[in-house]
Design an enzyme around this catalytic site. Structure first.
Site, PDB file in Angstrom:
ATOM      1  N   CYS B  86       0.837  -1.199   0.000  1.00 26.33           N
ATOM      2  CA  CYS B  86       0.000   0.000   0.000  1.00 26.33           C
ATOM      3  C   CYS B  86       0.874   1.253   0.000  1.00 26.33           C
ATOM      4  O   CYS B  86       1.538   1.531  -0.993  1.00 26.33           O
ATOM      5  CB  CYS B  86      -0.976  -0.054   1.181  1.00 26.33           C
ATOM      6  SG  CYS B  86      -2.375   1.050   0.981  1.00 26.33           S
ATOM      7  N   HIS B 196      -3.635  -5.866   1.020  1.00 24.22           N
ATOM      8  CA  HIS B 196      -3.041  -6.045   2.353  1.00 24.22           C
ATOM      9  C   HIS B 196      -3.032  -7.516   2.765  1.00 24.22           C
ATOM     10  O   HIS B 196      -3.937  -7.957   3.484  1.00 24.22           O
ATOM     11  CB  HIS B 196      -3.823  -5.235   3.386  1.00 24.22           C
ATOM     12  CG  HIS B 196      -3.626  -3.767   3.257  1.00 24.22           C
ATOM     13  ND1 HIS B 196      -2.493  -3.121   3.714  1.00 24.22           N
ATOM     14  CD2 HIS B 196      -4.394  -2.802   2.695  1.00 24.22           C
ATOM     15  CE1 HIS B 196      -2.579  -1.834   3.449  1.00 24.22           C
ATOM     16  NE2 HIS B 196      -3.728  -1.613   2.832  1.00 24.22           N
ATOM     17  N   GLU B 198      -1.305  -8.776   4.974  1.00 23.35           N
ATOM     18  CA  GLU B 198      -1.124  -8.857   6.434  1.00 23.35           C
ATOM     19  C   GLU B 198      -2.441  -8.831   7.192  1.00 23.35           C
ATOM     20  O   GLU B 198      -2.478  -9.168   8.376  1.00 23.35           O
ATOM     21  CB  GLU B 198      -0.187  -7.727   6.915  1.00 23.35           C
ATOM     22  CG  GLU B 198      -0.798  -6.322   6.984  1.00 23.35           C
ATOM     23  CD  GLU B 198      -0.759  -5.569   5.650  1.00 23.35           C
ATOM     24  OE1 GLU B 198      -0.620  -6.236   4.604  1.00 23.35           O
ATOM     25  OE2 GLU B 198      -0.871  -4.323   5.668  1.00 23.35           O
TER      26      GLU B 198
END
Lengths: 743, 223
Positions: B86, B196, B198
């Site tokens: 990002c 994302h 994560e």
């Protein structure tokens, strides 16, 4: 001798929103004419927004304590024990007036302000919500306001880095001239490391932290304490400008600083900025405060004392620090590239003194400015109670068509267009994001705990009957938390009303507070923080009374948590909590409004004792692992609840024919009776485990029966034609983006 | 294996990234402050998401010029694995470590939703635990994710298999050219991606599709 430029005239006093009798009070208090700066300080401290002068008498009646409450109203936010040495810190606050004038910055700084309230207390923000109310969709300003407010909420919250996990978006013509932006935030802290605003110790440094002071927002709190007229566009300069990047650094710097043990007291600069924060810290600690404005970091030249004292520049804090830790504290703020300046000291004379260019420009008694500000017992009248039952005359549209039209209407359509502009996932702990009954986030660092958040009120109920409406707002919030399996812990109230100087408006406020109080008492759901926004009127037309209730619940083990989506095929669907004559209440329903243009009748009553019995039972079932899906029945009634469950789970259902005539079927499917949950059970229908659950409900006096079965790719409500999930989804998802795309 | 996560003022998914690395690698990464001039010995460097410097000027532009990014560029030359997610992706393009740029979303609005990704190149140290052509889910949350490159560069990165991930099944949320969601440098030791991973590494996130990326990255280096 305090210089007096410009001279104080009656017009100037009036322009500060100070009434003649209040001005007389000022003269009596200080025994002389106030200086211009002092007049500004009085207007900032004694306005409705900061002093709660119209509502205080009634707010005191709310239940605010409980075994888990660490801090109730009166601080930056409420604090509630969640076990394991941890606490949740939360509050909701309005930013209505600024958001109407300048929607992006108004909403953004609303979010910024509430986040600051949370981390001022030493808590790291973990969740946010927003309750937004706009005018009629067809009103010329609505699209512009929706677009700006949503972008502003997202722009600030996303950049700051807090997940927005819930909220409300509603439309009604009564908000055409006054939209509502109620921002909620919650944070997590160690229960023994909460920071307060009460100053302690004489001669200690008062330190200014964060962003520099500019002229933005001068007079904002006074603006927020008056009605709007046609001159509204001239008020744009009173709106503040937000900088989430600075706020994020301020958060990191404050939490780092708090760990050093340097902080004695801390207060963020929100409404009325430097004035309000300094006075509150001193007044609470029974100390005086002396400020030297020449030390205040400024970003504009030639600012007067008046402007500096009334600036609402954002991302600023005031602290009282241990002097021996001052250099350590300074180093933290320099690391984060934020301003750090000692701007004054605490004194023992209970005076609020302001020095500017070496001259004293204000010298006022601090207690009377702060916690001993004037209070009113404004006259009020009990609103007339509406008739209980209404009869809908004419042809009913048919259940399937009615459902499609309702779920595709401004009131009930999907809010995806809104919440996809909010970061709902950041921090990696979001378990339930917008679209369900409540937002849920894990408690970081704990293996199983989670917190649930919901914000609720039904303003059309409050308009018809403020007492029942106040009760209902609390009950619905409590119910939404319960529907996830959470134990509702406590709530914050954001009371949005019209002009309290009108007896009927004051009556709405008083009765709503009474209703809220009764419900909070009955449900052991204390109010621990809140905010009052009055004068939401334009050219004499007030908003719908809107006491927003935002609650927090605790889920001990998020493995046993319910969601709204149908979870498995062939599960029995049950309706819990309906009274024997369940599904009969169409007064104030969305159905009556939409198809019969009827906005009359009484709202559905809330039986608080029954509410609690049903909710406690549903929560128990969820925690025992019996429940596949759970959703409360609210706006739009049973049919809407079922449709939302089908859409969320991408799974259909077949529901029994619940009655025999068009009118009675409509009441069954679209009545808005309270204290009801739709749930599916993991135990097959008719199995021993299933029967045991029904027996337990029966023994508690709870009516709970199977109304259908999950499965398939369509929703069939009794005799009505089956609606495919695709058709249902198109209707549900269509309205908002289509509305916003039209210019 | 040593992993370093670099934090800039305004980073806000650094905590998500630190949590993901800690959970998957079994130990926390070094967290490096942008003003530090020395990068600790690290085999993997991660630039997390957020709004470094408030996204003022252009997203990633100011952070790309911080002292620490000179160290990151040197590490990239040495072949160290570098992941930018990002805002980290935006910083890597601004720093010239990856081709192209990230413009404002075509909708002009911030977008947070779960999209689908096709694993285009599964033969890298980041994507080796996915199958070529595998479709995975991943959340996105950004305002400036609209990947743009000129025609010549686009042809070159496509030809050189530098596209790691593409938005699949019509889920491109931002108008990126060729649905590009993740891009590698020519040497394939630097990956930038808008989604994302994560935030999708454990059942509580609603899925684990992001986990293989970290398992590959953190284990490959350990081996």
């Amino acid at each position: 001798m305090i210089p007096n430029e410009p001279p104080i005239t009656a017009d100037l006093v009036d322009a500060h929103g100070i009434k003649p009798d209040e001005y007389q009070k000022i003269l009596d208090l200080i025994g002389r004419e106030p200086s211009f700066t002092e007049l500004g300080i009085f207007s900032a401290m004694w306005n409705e927004h900061c002093s709660y002068k119209s509502s205080k008498r009634w707010l005191k009646t709310l239940p605010t304590t409980g075994p888990r409450v660490i801090q109730g109203p009166g601080e930056n936010a409420g604090v509630v024990d969640i076990g394991d040495g941890q606490a949740v810190v939360f509050k909701m606050e309005s930013h209505n007036h600024p958001s109407y004038i300048e929607p992006y910055q108004g909403a953004a700084t609303g979010v910024g302000g509430i986040l600051r309230d949370i981390f001022t207390m030493g808590a790291r923000p973990i969740a946010a919500m927003n309750a937004l109310r706009f005018g009629a969709p067809e009103h010329e300003k609505t699209r512009h306001l929706v677009s700006g407010v949503v972008a502003g909420v997202g722009g600030y919250g996303n950049s700051f880095g807090v997940p927005t996990v819930g909220g409300e978006v509603e439309f009604d013509a009564r908000y055409n001239g006054n939209i509502l932006v109620n921002a909620f935030a919650a944070g997590l802290a160690d229960a023994d490391k909460i920071f307060y605003s009460e100053a302690k110790g004489v001669g200690l440094p008062v330190v200014y932290l964060g962003a520099k002071t500019g002229r933005d927002g001068v007079g904002g709190a006074t603006m927020a304490s008056a009605e709007f007229g046609d001159d509204i566009d001239q008020k744009r300069p009173t709106v503040q400008v937000g900088d989430p990047f600075t706020e994020k650094r301020l958060l990191d710097a404050c939490l780092e600083l708090m760990q050093t043990g340097a902080v004695i007291a801390i207060q963020d600069m929100g409404a009325a900025g430097l004035t309000c924060s300094a006075v509150e810290m001193g007044a609470k600690g029974n100390l005086g405060i002396e400020l030297d404005l020449d030390c205040v970091p400024v970003r504009e030249e030639n600012m007067t004392a008046y402007e500096m004292m009334l600036s609402e520049s954002q991302e600023r804090m005031l602290m009282v620090l241990h002097p021996e830790k001052e250099s350590e504290a300074r180093a933290v703020f320099e690391k984060w590239e934020l301003d750090f300046a000692t701007v004054g000291k605490t004194t023992d004379d209970l005076k609020f003194r302001v020095i500017w260019h070496g001259t004293e420009v204000a010298n006022l008694p601090i207690k009377e400015l702060g916690d001993e500000a004037p209070e009113y017992d404004r006259p009020w009248k009990v609103p007339a109670r509406p008739v209980d039952e209404i009869e809908l005359v004419g042809e009913h549209p048919g259940i399937a068509d009615a459902l499609l039209q309702m779920i595709g209407s401004p009131a009930l359509s999907s809010r995806r267009w809104v919440y996809e502009q909010y970061d709902t996932l950041i921090q990696g702990n979001s378990l339930q994001t917008p679209g369900g009954d409540a937002g849920v986030v894990r408690v970081d660092g704990h293996p199983t705990k989670a917190l649930a958040f919901s914000s609720d009120v039904t303003p059309r109920y409050c308009e018809a009957d403020p007492f029942e409406g106040g009760k209902q707002a609390v009950a619905e919030c409590w119910r939404n938390l319960t529907a996830t399996g959470a134990e509702p812990l406590a709530a914050t109230d954001n009371l949005n009303f019209g002009n309290p100087e009108k007896r009927q408006i004051m009556g709405q406020l008083v009765m709503a507070i009474k209703g809220i109080g009764e419900a909070c008492e009955a449900l052991d759901f204390p109010i621990v923080s809140g905010n009052v926004s009055l004068y939401n009127e334009t050219n004499g037309v007030g908003i719908l009374p809107t006491p927003t209730i935002a609650g927090v619940g605790l889920i001990p083990d998020h493995a046993q948590m319910a969601r709204i989506g149908f979870a498995a095929e062939d599960q029995p669907i049950l309706l819990a909590g309906a009274l024997p004559n369940w599904g009969s209440h169409l007064g104030q329903s969305l159905y009556a409004r939409k198809f019969f243009d009827r906005a009359d009748g009484a709202p559905p009553p809330v039986d608080l004792e029954f509410e609690r019995t049903v909710g406690d039972f549903v929560r128990t079932l969820i925690r025992e692992g019996h429940v596949g899906a759970c959703h409360d029945c609210s706006d739009g009634g049973l049919a809407i609840a079922l449709a939302e469950m089908a859409l969320a789970g991408n799974m259909g259902a077949t529901i029994h024919d619940l009655d025999s005539t068009d009118a009675s079927r409509a009441a069954r499917f679209f009545g808005e009776d309270q204290a009801r949950y739709v749930l599916t059970l993991n135990a097959p229908a008719g199995s021993p485990a299933f029967e045991v659950i029904l027996k337990r409900a029966f023994d508690l006096g709870i009516h709970m029966s199977q109304i259908g079965t999950t499965g398939g790719q369509s929703l069939k409500l009794g005799e009505a034609r089956a609606i495919s999930l695709g058709e249902l989804r198109t209707a549900h998802e269509g309205w908002f983006p289509t509305f916003m795309a039209a210019e | 294996m040593q992993c370093a996560v670099i934090a800039f003022p305004g980073s806000n998914r650094d905590r998500d990234m630190i949590a993901a690395v800690t959970k998957i690698a079994g130990k926390p990464p070094h967290v490096v402050w942008h003003k530090d001039s020395e990068l600790p010995q690290a085999d993997v460097i991660i630039l997390p998401g957020g709004f470094s410097y408030g996204d003022y000027l252009r997203s990633g532009a100011i952070a790309a010029r911080s002292p620490m990014m000179k160290e990151v560029a040197r590490a990239a030359e040495r072949g160290v694995s570098i992941l930018g997610v990002c805002n980290g992706f935006q910083i890597l393009t601004e720093a010239g470590l990856l081709p192209g740029t990230l413009m404002r979303n075509a909708s002009l609005k911030f977008v947070c939703r779960t999209i689908e990704l096709e694993v285009v190149n599964a033969a890298t140290r980041f994507t080796g635990l996915y199958r070529p052509g595998q479709i995975i889910r991943n959340p996105v949350a950004h305002h400036d994710g609209n990947y743009f490159v000129d025609d010549d560069t686009l042809a070159r990165i496509e030809g050189n298999e530098q596209v790691a991930f593409r938005y699949a099944n019509g889920t491109n949320p931002n108008g990126s050219r060729h649905d590009i969601a993740g891009v590698l440098n020519a040497r394939k030791n630097v990956l930038g991606m808008m989604p994302h991973p994560e935030d999708l590494i454990e059942p509580a996130h609603g899925g684990t599709d992001g986990r293989p990326l970290f398992e590959a990255l953190l284990e490959t280096v350990a081996a």
